[in-house]
Design a protein around this motif. Structure first.
Motif, short mmCIF file in Angstrom:
data_model
loop_
_atom_site.label_atom_id
_atom_site.label_comp_id
_atom_site.label_asym_id
_atom_site.label_seq_id
_atom_site.Cartn_x
_atom_site.Cartn_y
_atom_site.Cartn_z
N SER A 115 54.22 101.26 50.04
CA SER A 115 54.00 100.14 50.95
C SER A 115 55.31 99.78 51.64
O SER A 115 56.31 99.46 50.99
CB SER A 115 53.48 98.92 50.17
OG SER A 115 53.25 97.82 51.02
N ASP A 124 52.88 93.69 50.45
CA ASP A 124 51.44 93.71 50.67
C ASP A 124 51.03 94.46 51.94
O ASP A 124 49.89 94.33 52.41
CB ASP A 124 50.88 92.29 50.71
CG ASP A 124 51.52 91.44 51.80
OD1 ASP A 124 52.45 91.94 52.49
OD2 ASP A 124 51.11 90.28 51.97
N PHE A 144 48.19 96.61 50.90
CA PHE A 144 47.45 96.03 49.78
C PHE A 144 45.99 96.52 49.76
O PHE A 144 45.45 96.85 48.71
CB PHE A 144 47.48 94.51 49.83
CG PHE A 144 46.89 93.87 48.60
CD1 PHE A 144 47.66 93.68 47.47
CD2 PHE A 144 45.57 93.46 48.57
CE1 PHE A 144 47.13 93.11 46.33
CE2 PHE A 144 45.02 92.87 47.45
CZ PHE A 144 45.80 92.70 46.32
N SER A 184 46.18 91.58 42.29
CA SER A 184 46.70 90.37 42.93
C SER A 184 47.67 89.63 42.02
O SER A 184 48.72 89.14 42.47
CB SER A 184 45.54 89.44 43.32
OG SER A 184 44.72 90.03 44.29
N LYS A 213 50.91 91.45 41.99
CA LYS A 213 51.62 91.23 43.25
C LYS A 213 52.34 89.89 43.25
O LYS A 213 53.52 89.80 43.62
CB LYS A 213 50.64 91.27 44.42
CG LYS A 213 51.24 90.87 45.76
CD LYS A 213 50.18 90.75 46.82
CE LYS A 213 50.74 90.14 48.10
NZ LYS A 213 51.24 88.76 47.88
#
Length: 209
Positions: free
Chosen positions: A120, A125, A128, A163, A166
């Protein structure tokens, strides 16, 4: 999960590993009359079918058996020492750019681990959605489609697990990789890692038998 596999001359006891049928393909070895349990090298095709619905595409698996095997199927030294065959598959995102790869390793007739890496850039994100698609497809294909029922680690979904990782990593100094492990879906152990390296965030899912 212990199984005894009896051969004509010797008896080999393999702990926490089952023997699986390998697809008869030019990029993979073939083997017959092997026990079917858990995931196999065949399952790359199922993952490809799943992620392609979201315009994520996978290359044909490439076998790796030389000294570079650790670049694709390395997890820990104790596990790498049991891996002498690995297949790696490149992932291409909806934008047509390289997304990461999926590798499965073990012996030619006995995969014991699978690993997916999604890069990424430039933000944590930025990919994501792709991370969620790839990881969820991996889990549902190689482990079971039962997360919502069993909710390992008290995470109600794969999305909730990713999530939470993250958020925790985003709030950290990001100098130390984040690692989250869950079990309870089946006999496999799932490990989620997030690492910041060379101005990119590497999302990694490891599935161990």
């Amino acid at each position: 999960m212990n199984k005894k596999i009896i051969f004509p001359i010797i008896i080999v006891i393999i702990s926490a590993i089952a023997i699986f049928l390998i697809p008869e393909d030019s990029s993979m070895p073939s083997s017959e009359n092997l026990y079917q349990s858990g995931f196999t090298f065949y399952d790359v095709e199922k993952i490809n079918e799943s992620v392609s619905k979201y315009n994520i595409f996978m290359s044909t698996p490439t076998p790796v058996t030389d000294h570079t095997i650790g670049n694709y199927c390395a997890i820990r030294d104790d596990i790498l020492s049991t891996i002498n065959y690995c297949t790696t598959t490149a992932l291409q995102g909806p934008d047509g750019k390289s997304l990461g790869n999926i590798s499965i390793g073990g012996t030619p007739d006995n995969p014991i681990m699978a690993i997916a890496v999604v890069e990424s850039t430039p933000f944590l994100d930025s990919k994501f959605n792709e991370v969620e698609i790839v990881f969820e497809s991996m889990i549902e294909t190689l482990v079971c489609d039962c997360w919502n029922e069993k909710q390992p680690g008290d995470f109600e979904s794969v999305h909730a697990w990713i999530s939470a990782a993250k958020i925790k990593f985003d709030e950290s100094s990001q100098t130390i990789p984040l690692k989250s492990t869950v079990s309870g879906l089946s006999d496999e152990t799932l490990i989620l890692e997030i690492t910041f390296k060379d101005e990119s965030y590497l999302w990694t899912l490891i599935i161990l038998k």
